[in-house]
Motif scaffolding. Structure first.
Motif, PDB file in Angstrom:
ATOM      1  N   ARG A  20       0.854  -1.192   0.000  1.00 14.32           N
ATOM      2  CA  ARG A  20       0.000   0.000   0.000  1.00 14.32           C
ATOM      3  C   ARG A  20       0.887   1.238   0.000  1.00 14.32           C
ATOM      4  N   LEU A  21       0.660   2.114  -0.953  1.00 10.67           N
ATOM      5  CA  LEU A  21       1.393   3.369  -1.055  1.00 10.67           C
ATOM      6  C   LEU A  21       0.488   4.503  -0.594  1.00 10.67           C
ATOM      7  N   SER A  22       0.957   5.266   0.390  1.00 12.07           N
ATOM      8  CA  SER A  22       0.260   6.470   0.842  1.00 12.07           C
ATOM      9  C   SER A  22       1.174   7.640   0.517  1.00 12.07           C
ATOM     10  N   GLU A  23       0.662   8.573  -0.263  1.00 15.91           N
ATOM     11  CA  GLU A  23       1.512   9.698  -0.650  1.00 15.91           C
ATOM     12  C   GLU A  23       0.794  11.028  -0.479  1.00 15.91           C
ATOM     13  N   ASN A  24       1.576  12.035  -0.150  1.00 11.26           N
ATOM     14  CA  ASN A  24       1.067  13.385   0.015  1.00 11.26           C
ATOM     15  C   ASN A  24       0.763  13.946  -1.367  1.00 11.26           C
ATOM     16  N   ASP A  25      -0.493  14.336  -1.601  1.00 16.86           N
ATOM     17  CA  ASP A  25      -0.838  14.878  -2.913  1.00 16.86           C
ATOM     18  C   ASP A  25      -1.247  16.351  -2.843  1.00 16.86           C
ATOM     19  N   GLN A  26      -0.824  17.039  -1.773  1.00 13.38           N
ATOM     20  CA  GLN A  26      -1.080  18.470  -1.644  1.00 13.38           C
ATOM     21  C   GLN A  26      -0.226  19.228  -2.652  1.00 13.38           C
ATOM     22  N   PRO A  27      -0.821  20.117  -3.415  1.00 17.18           N
ATOM     23  CA  PRO A  27      -0.028  20.913  -4.355  1.00 17.18           C
ATOM     24  C   PRO A  27       0.999  21.777  -3.610  1.00 17.18           C
ATOM     25  N   TYR A  28       2.176  21.903  -4.178  1.00 12.95           N
ATOM     26  CA  TYR A  28       3.255  22.755  -3.662  1.00 12.95           C
ATOM     27  C   TYR A  28       3.778  22.334  -2.291  1.00 12.95           C
ATOM     28  N   SER A  29       3.598  21.086  -1.919  1.00 10.87           N
ATOM     29  CA  SER A  29       4.115  20.617  -0.632  1.00 10.87           C
ATOM     30  C   SER A  29       5.236  19.603  -0.871  1.00 10.87           C
ATOM     31  N   ALA A  30       5.913  19.245   0.188  1.00 13.14           N
ATOM     32  CA  ALA A  30       7.046  18.312   0.089  1.00 13.14           C
ATOM     33  C   ALA A  30       6.570  16.906  -0.292  1.00 13.14           C
ATOM     34  N   CYS A  31       7.420  16.213  -1.018  1.00 16.39           N
ATOM     35  CA  CYS A  31       7.124  14.835  -1.414  1.00 16.39           C
ATOM     36  C   CYS A  31       7.241  13.929  -0.187  1.00 16.39           C
ATOM     37  N   ASP A  32       6.277  13.053  -0.007  1.00 20.00           N
ATOM     38  CA  ASP A  32       6.299  12.096   1.094  1.00 20.00           C
ATOM     39  C   ASP A  32       5.595  10.827   0.638  1.00 20.00           C
TER      40      ASP A  32
END
Length: 80
Positions: A20-32
């Motif tokens: 399972r991949l959980s990723e931050n998809d907020q525009p202009y935010s840090a990759c996580d």
């Protein structure tokens, strides 16, 4: 907000598990990126950059619960 996707893996013995991949998809935010195991033997890992599958599999030390076989990106089931 967090985007979650699941990636099916199949072992030679026929057993299946999920990464399972959980990723931050907020525009202009840090990759996580956070990778977790479901029905597999291995450890969850976190990356603060985009990772590729060979690195993810190596860091997670994935193995089959049934037969103990080490997994590689070739065990990923291609989605249509």
């Amino acid at each position: 907000m967090t985007l979650r996707t699941t990636n099916l893996v199949r072992y030679v013995c026929g057993h299946e598990g999920v990464i399972r991949l959980s990723e931050n998809d907020q525009p202009y935010s840090a990759c996580d990126e956070r990778y977790d195991v479901i029905n597999l033997r291995g450890v969850g890992v976190n990356f603060t950059r985009m990772a590729d599958w060979p690195e993810v599999f190596e860091q997670m030390s994935l193995q089959c619960l049934a037969c103990g076989t080490k997994l590689t990106p070739e065990n990923l089931v291609k989605q249509p």
